[in-house]
Design a protein around this motif. Structure first.
Motif, PDB file in Angstrom:
ATOM      1  N   GLN A 108       0.869  -1.179   0.000  1.00 45.64           N
ATOM      2  CA  GLN A 108       0.000   0.000   0.000  1.00 45.64           C
ATOM      3  C   GLN A 108       0.909   1.233   0.000  1.00 45.64           C
ATOM      4  OE1 GLN A 108      -1.250  -2.651   2.493  1.00 45.64           O
ATOM      5  NE2 GLN A 108      -1.919  -3.390   0.539  1.00 45.64           N
ATOM      6  N   CYS A 109       1.359   1.646   1.175  1.00 41.66           N
ATOM      7  CA  CYS A 109       2.299   2.768   1.211  1.00 41.66           C
ATOM      8  C   CYS A 109       3.705   2.308   0.868  1.00 41.66           C
ATOM      9  CB  CYS A 109       2.252   3.454   2.566  1.00 41.66           C
ATOM     10  SG  CYS A 109       3.143   2.582   3.877  1.00 41.66           S
ATOM     11  N   GLY A 110       3.988   1.011   1.012  1.00 47.26           N
ATOM     12  CA  GLY A 110       5.288   0.452   0.671  1.00 47.26           C
ATOM     13  C   GLY A 110       6.304   0.469   1.797  1.00 47.26           C
ATOM     14  N   TYR A 111       5.955   1.037   2.941  1.00 49.25           N
ATOM     15  CA  TYR A 111       6.931   1.156   4.022  1.00 49.25           C
ATOM     16  C   TYR A 111       7.354  -0.210   4.562  1.00 49.25           C
ATOM     17  CZ  TYR A 111       9.426   3.680   7.647  1.00 49.25           C
ATOM     18  OH  TYR A 111      10.412   4.200   8.440  1.00 49.25           O
ATOM     19  N   CYS A 112       6.424  -1.132   4.697  1.00 54.29           N
ATOM     20  CA  CYS A 112       6.737  -2.448   5.244  1.00 54.29           C
ATOM     21  C   CYS A 112       7.272  -3.415   4.194  1.00 54.29           C
ATOM     22  CB  CYS A 112       5.497  -3.056   5.898  1.00 54.29           C
ATOM     23  SG  CYS A 112       4.174  -3.441   4.718  1.00 54.29           S
ATOM     24  N   THR A 113       7.102  -3.074   2.911  1.00 54.22           N
ATOM     25  CA  THR A 113       7.404  -3.999   1.825  1.00 54.22           C
ATOM     26  C   THR A 113       8.857  -4.486   1.818  1.00 54.22           C
ATOM     27  OG1 THR A 113       5.666  -2.936   0.532  1.00 54.22           O
ATOM     28  CG2 THR A 113       7.172  -4.384  -0.652  1.00 54.22           C
ATOM     29  N   PRO A 114       9.871  -3.623   1.985  1.00 52.61           N
ATOM     30  CA  PRO A 114      11.253  -4.153   1.978  1.00 52.61           C
ATOM     31  C   PRO A 114      11.477  -5.231   3.034  1.00 52.61           C
ATOM     32  CG  PRO A 114      11.282  -1.768   1.770  1.00 52.61           C
ATOM     33  CD  PRO A 114       9.863  -2.159   2.073  1.00 52.61           C
TER      34      PRO A 114
END
Length: 166
Positions: A108-114
């Motif tokens: 979604q925001c990509g913050y947790c993705t990495p």
């Protein structure tokens, strides 16, 4: 009346590690956190900072192929180790995990993705044919604060199908 002391922690440590395939040698305080060294000293900001207590998983990195919270890892623990951050996951093209997140709307925001990608990379290195449930359990240390797990679960379904990872 107490005695004043002026003690400064100035100890230095020569940290040598392999970082994303490159040899790195720097002088650091041995008790500095890996996350701070990565982000502040080495400008590798793909690894994120959030809870700073090892509960959310956004700071996940691979150390000798195993997932670790960079916020809980001290510099001295990294000496002689092989560290891989999100910047080191893709080589010439996106890793299949990254491709799955893009194509399945897994961020979604990509913050947790990495951190999720790093956790899944560690799991897939140990188990090349995991089930959906094994992948879901592998992400148990990673939180998405956007609370939209639908896309993330589509990624897990895709990665649990070996033909879809090719």
């Amino acid at each position: 009346m107490g005695h004043e002391t002026n003690v400064q922690a100035t100890s230095s440590f020569h940290l040598t590690m392999e970082l994303n395939g490159d040899q790195v040698s720097i002088e650091v305080n041995p008790s500095r956190r890996l996350i701070d060294i990565l982000r502040s000293d080495l400008c590798l900001t793909g690894t994120k900072v959030s809870c700073e207590m090892g509960r959310c998983g956004v700071c996940m990195v691979l150390i000798d192929g195993k997932q670790h919270n960079a916020c809980l890892t001290m510099a001295y623990q990294c000496d002689g180790k092989k560290i891989v951050t999100i910047e080191g996951i893709a080589e010439e093209k996106l890793d299949p995990i990254q491709q799955a997140f893009l194509e399945e709307g897994g961020f979604q925001c990509g913050y947790c993705t990495p951190g999720m990608i790093i956790s899944l990379k560690a799991l897939l290195q140990e188990n090349c044919e995991p089930s959906f449930e094994e992948l879901k359990e592998g992400l148990s240390g990673n939180l998405c604060r956007c609370t939209g797990y639908g896309g993330i679960y589509r990624v897990l379904r895709r990665l649990s199908c070996p033909n879809a990872r090719a």
